[in-house]
Design an enzyme around this catalytic site. Structure first.
Site, mmCIF file in Angstrom:
data_model
loop_
_atom_site.group_PDB
_atom_site.id
_atom_site.type_symbol
_atom_site.label_atom_id
_atom_site.label_comp_id
_atom_site.label_asym_id
_atom_site.label_seq_id
_atom_site.Cartn_x
_atom_site.Cartn_y
_atom_site.Cartn_z
ATOM 1 N N ALA A 255 -0.705 16.210 9.671
ATOM 2 C CA ALA A 255 -0.149 14.874 9.876
ATOM 3 C C ALA A 255 1.121 14.698 9.063
ATOM 4 C CB ALA A 255 -1.162 13.816 9.463
ATOM 5 N N GLU A 257 3.880 11.733 7.153
ATOM 6 C CA GLU A 257 3.924 10.409 6.528
ATOM 7 C C GLU A 257 5.159 9.568 6.857
ATOM 8 O OE1 GLU A 257 4.293 13.397 4.880
ATOM 9 O OE2 GLU A 257 5.736 13.223 3.241
ATOM 10 N N GLU A 291 -1.644 10.653 3.908
ATOM 11 C CA GLU A 291 -0.369 10.219 4.504
ATOM 12 C C GLU A 291 -0.054 8.789 4.101
ATOM 13 O OE1 GLU A 291 1.082 12.718 5.369
ATOM 14 O OE2 GLU A 291 -0.523 14.063 5.996
ATOM 15 N N HIS A 294 1.371 8.652 0.597
ATOM 16 C CA HIS A 294 2.771 9.080 0.520
ATOM 17 C C HIS A 294 3.728 7.893 0.561
ATOM 18 C CE1 HIS A 294 3.064 13.408 0.378
ATOM 19 N NE2 HIS A 294 2.472 13.630 1.520
HETATM 20 N N1 BES Z 1 4.345 16.023 4.634
HETATM 21 C C1 BES Z 1 3.235 16.749 5.123
HETATM 22 C C2 BES Z 1 3.399 17.229 6.532
HETATM 23 C C3 BES Z 1 4.359 18.370 6.728
HETATM 24 C C4 BES Z 1 4.070 19.604 6.244
HETATM 25 C C5 BES Z 1 5.512 18.251 7.412
HETATM 26 C C6 BES Z 1 4.943 20.663 6.456
HETATM 27 C C7 BES Z 1 6.382 19.294 7.608
HETATM 28 C C8 BES Z 1 6.096 20.515 7.146
HETATM 29 C C9 BES Z 1 1.962 15.918 5.066
HETATM 30 O O1 BES Z 1 1.976 14.900 4.136
HETATM 31 C C10 BES Z 1 0.860 16.844 4.684
HETATM 32 O O2 BES Z 1 0.873 17.310 3.583
HETATM 33 N N2 BES Z 1 -0.061 17.115 5.586
HETATM 34 C C11 BES Z 1 -1.133 18.061 5.397
HETATM 35 C C12 BES Z 1 -2.463 17.395 5.240
HETATM 36 C C13 BES Z 1 -2.740 16.859 3.877
HETATM 37 C C14 BES Z 1 -4.082 16.164 3.825
HETATM 38 C C15 BES Z 1 -2.674 17.898 2.799
HETATM 39 C C16 BES Z 1 -1.158 18.913 6.648
HETATM 40 O O3 BES Z 1 -0.479 18.569 7.605
HETATM 41 O O4 BES Z 1 -1.841 19.927 6.643
HETATM 42 ZN ZN ZN Z 2 1.585 15.450 2.165
#
Ligand code: BES
Ligand code: ZN
Length: 850
Positions: A255, A257, A291, A294
């Protein structure tokens, strides 16, 4: 198209951009293959910058026109961006570009998923939407107008106008472009409402495709709980009138944010008892929280550059873990996190991909969204909190929000806040951010003249680019137990700062039994030679739930290693200790279920390798099977009671209490299946009225090499549901016997429903192959070749998902010469593929050690 020589970006080269952005106005005229994006951006020279080259990032864009202060200009355009001469005073840049979202399979920038437009801009996707200084330290307010004949048109911020075929959104909070989002589609809202503590009414919506309306309620409740928790625990309020979440089927990650418009992989937000497991529910609750959190740790305070990624990700993972501990069981969450860290971060930190929590260079930033940045990054914050104490942590966070709101920050800013709050010098602590590798802490004990001495040693093996390691500050939480199991010393945090250090305890009547690294107080490998009798004692008596579990885990690991190395029989201390724990009805069922877990095959391979042996995947697999069978026999009489304890009354709820019971019941069913050949599992499958039980029963049957009929029935029942079909695909690969695994995976890739361009489906099959240790490492190399085939095929379509999956090969140097050669050959085959993406080529070259 890849550059001839890939460029490496260095942290030390950071310089601010020469211009600041006052405001951004964007207009989108949506069309599948010819979307027009018009931008109007107000720039002014940055007084803090020395360098004044006006370079805007831009990739895969067709520039239609550009002007400065209304006068047409002709920039120098390359495939990376454009440069143009600009006035030495504030000016307006305008440009029109055309993009092709319908052919964007990389799922970065503006793309289409099932007829819906959606964006993914982190880390560097905005440059595929329009020309812009696409870097997180350039922040601006955005106004977005969307023209398109779809019923729902969304962007960041608050709605500021709409009519037939258009909508306008205004985001008053300055943000970097990576937080930009746009969604347009035929979507249905699951509405909700939240009133913040200062009385702001927030309209909440979870937007889904028609047909998914019944899977929204849980996510909406999780969002409200997250909003409340961040107010209660961190004093952080939401800051817009609306908060939208959109579920999309094609998404590389879990996901994202984006300000006021979070975009979720549908697997990370949609849930119902019939289609989702307890584990799915728990993950969804955590991701929604993550998210949402964030909004303050990431959006209001963002990163200066991508080397600072852990500033937002490590902190937000730490916060979502605190949330899960509060919502569910703290010990269970801590154990899950330790398991996860050992399974994903330790192999990374002890192999060719090892990098510091704050990396110092990269070729492709997408490759640094790693377990090290995220999970070790969160552990580092946990250590900081343990070292300064809860009150100082709370004060430091208040200061962080007050001092840095609206800024793009660095790890130095973060550390400074703690130094200013506590007066403590955190210079040595900062090594956690700059030094890679997992520290190993060895323990020796001495008891003489009524003084008990613990001597702790630390060392970290060399990692790529770092041969000499300095001692780190390691908080080692220790408690001492007396002979009858009483705690003679409560938990105390020893601060290990030297390579070797001794800690004395006086006033003890007899030599105590130490419980070391309680609550997993640091992300280190603890090396402590103790007898199995002592481990069994801790398993029976430790008052620290984490270490009690760890004692059982160490016993299991020890017996497995001896079964593998010495052909030993399963250890009685382990089996008896386990039996005693399972009998203890005062223990949380979830915790007892965890006690039944075993180290993973890959963890055992790592332990063998560290001890100087060459792991044989088939021997590891056999040892685990043998131990499982022995466990089933040993606890046989208890199984009926465990099954009845696992019964849940009332309607299904995915809460901690019910999930814990089902976890224990599932573990008991798996053991029972080893004794009854699947009779009970077949019955359980027939009676299952939720996905947790249905999938558990099916996996027991498949593991017993039964369940053909159930598998077919499952397909007929769930064929229409994408997320459940991902489970159907994944389970078959996960449960296949070692020899069968590559063939099963291969034939599933031929299935009519194997849509390999969808990342979830691709991971369900190809990812599961890489995760099935003994199957992936079949001696003929079939697993390696199949994975490489698919990496080569997916790379031109979706580099990000391809590159992430290359890490399946990161442990290649642990294995025997034949397997190493087979893996090296496949890695080279991938590396030599023409036009390989920068993402994948960086990964394979790092893994090969080039
Ligand atoms: N900001 C990230 C999503 C992201 C990751 C965008 C890499 C672009 C490149 C988001 O906040 C995130 O960390 N998502 C994780 C889940 C979270 C619960 C650790 C994910 O997408 O796995
Ligand atoms: Zn994140």
């Amino acid at each position: 198209m890849r550059d001839a020589a890939p460029t490496t970006i260095y942290l030390k080269d950071y310089t601010p951009f020469g211009y600041l952005v006052n405001s951004v106005h964007l207009t989108f005229d949506l069309a599948d293959h010819a979307t027009r994006v018009t931008s109007r951006i107000a720039f002014r020279p940055n007084p803090d910058a020395t360098e004044r080259t006006f370079f805007l990032h831009g990739e895969d864009l067709a520039l239609i026109s550009a002007s400065i202060n209304g006068a047409e200009v002709t920039p120098d355009v390359t495939d990376k961006g454009l440069t143009v001469d600009v006035p030495d005073e504030p000016f307006i840049w305008e440009a029109e570009v055309e993009i092709d979202p319908g052919n964007n399979t990389a799922l970065e920038g503006l793309y289409m998923s099932n007829g819906m437009y959606c964006t993914q801009c982190e880390a560097e996707g905005f440059r595929k939407i329009t020309y812009y200084p696409d870097r997180p330290d350039v922040m601006s307010t955005f106004t977005v107008r969307i023209n398109g004949d779809l019923p729902v048109l969304l962007s960041n911020g608050n709605p500021s106008g709409k009519g037939e075929g258009w909508a306008e959104w205004t985001d008053p909070w300055p943000k970097p472009a990576y937080l930009f989002a746009l969604v347009a589609g035929d979507l249905i809202a699951h509405p909700g409402q939240f009133t913040t503590k200062s009385g702001r009414d927030v309209e909440l919506n979870l937007w889904v495709r028609p047909g998914d309306e019944g899977k929204c309620a849980f996510g909406m409740e999780a969002l409200k709980k997250s909003m409340k928790w961040d107010e209660d625990v961190y004093g952080r309020e939401y800051d817009l009138d609306v908060f939208n979440i959109v579920a999309v089927d094609d998404f590389n990650m879990g996901a994202m944010e984006n300000k006021g418009l979070n975009i979720f992989n549908s697997s990370a937000v949609l849930a119902s008892p019939e289609t989702s497991t307890d584990a799915n529910f728990e993950r969804i609750e955590a991701i929604i929280a993550h998210e949402y959190f964030h909004n303050w740790t990431g959006n209001r305070i963002t990163c200066r550059d991508w080397f600072q990624l852990c500033l937002k990700e490590g902190l937000t993972v730490f916060r979502d873990a605190q949330f899960t501990s509060d919502m569910r069981s703290a010990p269970v969450k801590r154990i899950h996190d330790a398991i996860d860290l050992r399974a994903r971060q330790f192999p990374e930190d002890n192999g060719p991909l090892s990098h510091p929590v704050r990396p110092e260079s990269f070729q492709e930033i997408n490759n640094f969204y790693t377990a090290t940045v995220y999970e070790k990054g969160a552990e580092v914050i946990g250590m900081l909190k343990r070292l300064v104490g809860d009150d100082a942590y709370a004060k430091a966070l208040d200061l962080y929000f007050e001092r840095h709101d609206g800024q793009a920050c660095t790890i130095e800013d973060w550390i400074k806040v703690f130094e200013d709050t506590t007066g403590r010098d955190l210079t040595q602590f900062q090594r956690w951010y700059s030094q890679s590798g997992t520290p190993r802490v060895t323990v020796s004990e001495n008891w003489a003249d009524g003084i008990y001495t613990l001597t702790l040693n630390q060392r970290t093996e060399p990692t790529p680019g770092q041969n000499e390691k300095q001692p780190q500050v390691i908080p080692v939480a220790v408690g001492l137990l007396g002979a009858n199991g009483d705690e003679v010393r409560q938990t105390e945090v020893l601060e290990l700062t030297e390579a070797e250090q001794s800690f004395q305890f006086t006033g003890l009547a007899a030599k105590p039994t130490p419980s070391i690294l309680r609550d997993f107080s640091a992300p280190v490998i603890l090396e402590h030679d103790v007898s199995n009798a002592e481990r069994a004692f801790l398993l029976a008596h430790d008052t620290d739930p984490f270490n009690r579990w760890q004692a059982g885990r160490s016993l299991a690991q020890d017996t497995l290693l001896r079964m593998i190395l010495d052909d030993a029989a399963p250890d009685a201390d382990y089996l008896d200790g386990l039996l005693a724990v399972l009998r203890d009805v005062d223990l949380d069922p979830a915790y007892r279920a965890l006690m039944l877990g075993l180290p993973t095959q890959s963890e055992l391979a790592a332990s063998l390798f560290e001890r100087g042996h060459t792991p044989d995947p088939m021997m590891i697999w056999t040892a685990i099977e043998t131990l499982r069978q022995a466990t089933a026999q040993h606890v046989q009489d208890l199984l009926p009671r465990l099954h009845s304890e696992a019964l849940v009354d009332g309607p299904y709820a995915p809460d901690a209490a019910q999930s814990g019971k089902r976890a224990l019941g599932s573990a008991a069913l798996a053991l029972t299946t080893r004794l009854d050949g699947g009779a009970m599992a077949a019955e359980a499958y027939g009676n299952a009225d939720n996905m947790t039980l249905q999938l558990t029963a099916l996996s027991c049957l498949l593991r017993a090499r039964k369940g053909e009929a159930e598998l077919a029935a499952f397909y007929r029942q769930w064929q229409h549901d994408r997320l459940v079909m991902d489970k159907w695909f994944g389970l078959q690969v996960a449960m296949a016997g070692p020899e069968a695994t590559p063939g099963v995976a291969q034939s599933l890739t031929q299935h009519a429903d194997f849509n390999w361009k969808n990342p979830n489906r691709f991971r369900a099959v190809v990812g599961a192959l890489a995760m099935n240790h003994a199957g992936f490492h079949q001696p003929d190399g079939a697993g390696y070749a199949l994975l490489a085939d698919w990496l080569i095929r997916l790379d031109p379509v979706n580099p990000q998902t391809t590159a992430r999956m290359c890490s399946a090969f990161q442990t290649w140097k642990r294995y025997d010469a034949d397997r190493q050669e087979l893996m090296r050959a496949q890695l080279s085959r991938v590396a030599e593929t023409p036009n390989l993406s920068r993402d994948t080529s960086e990964m394979v070259s790092r893994i090969l050690g080039a």
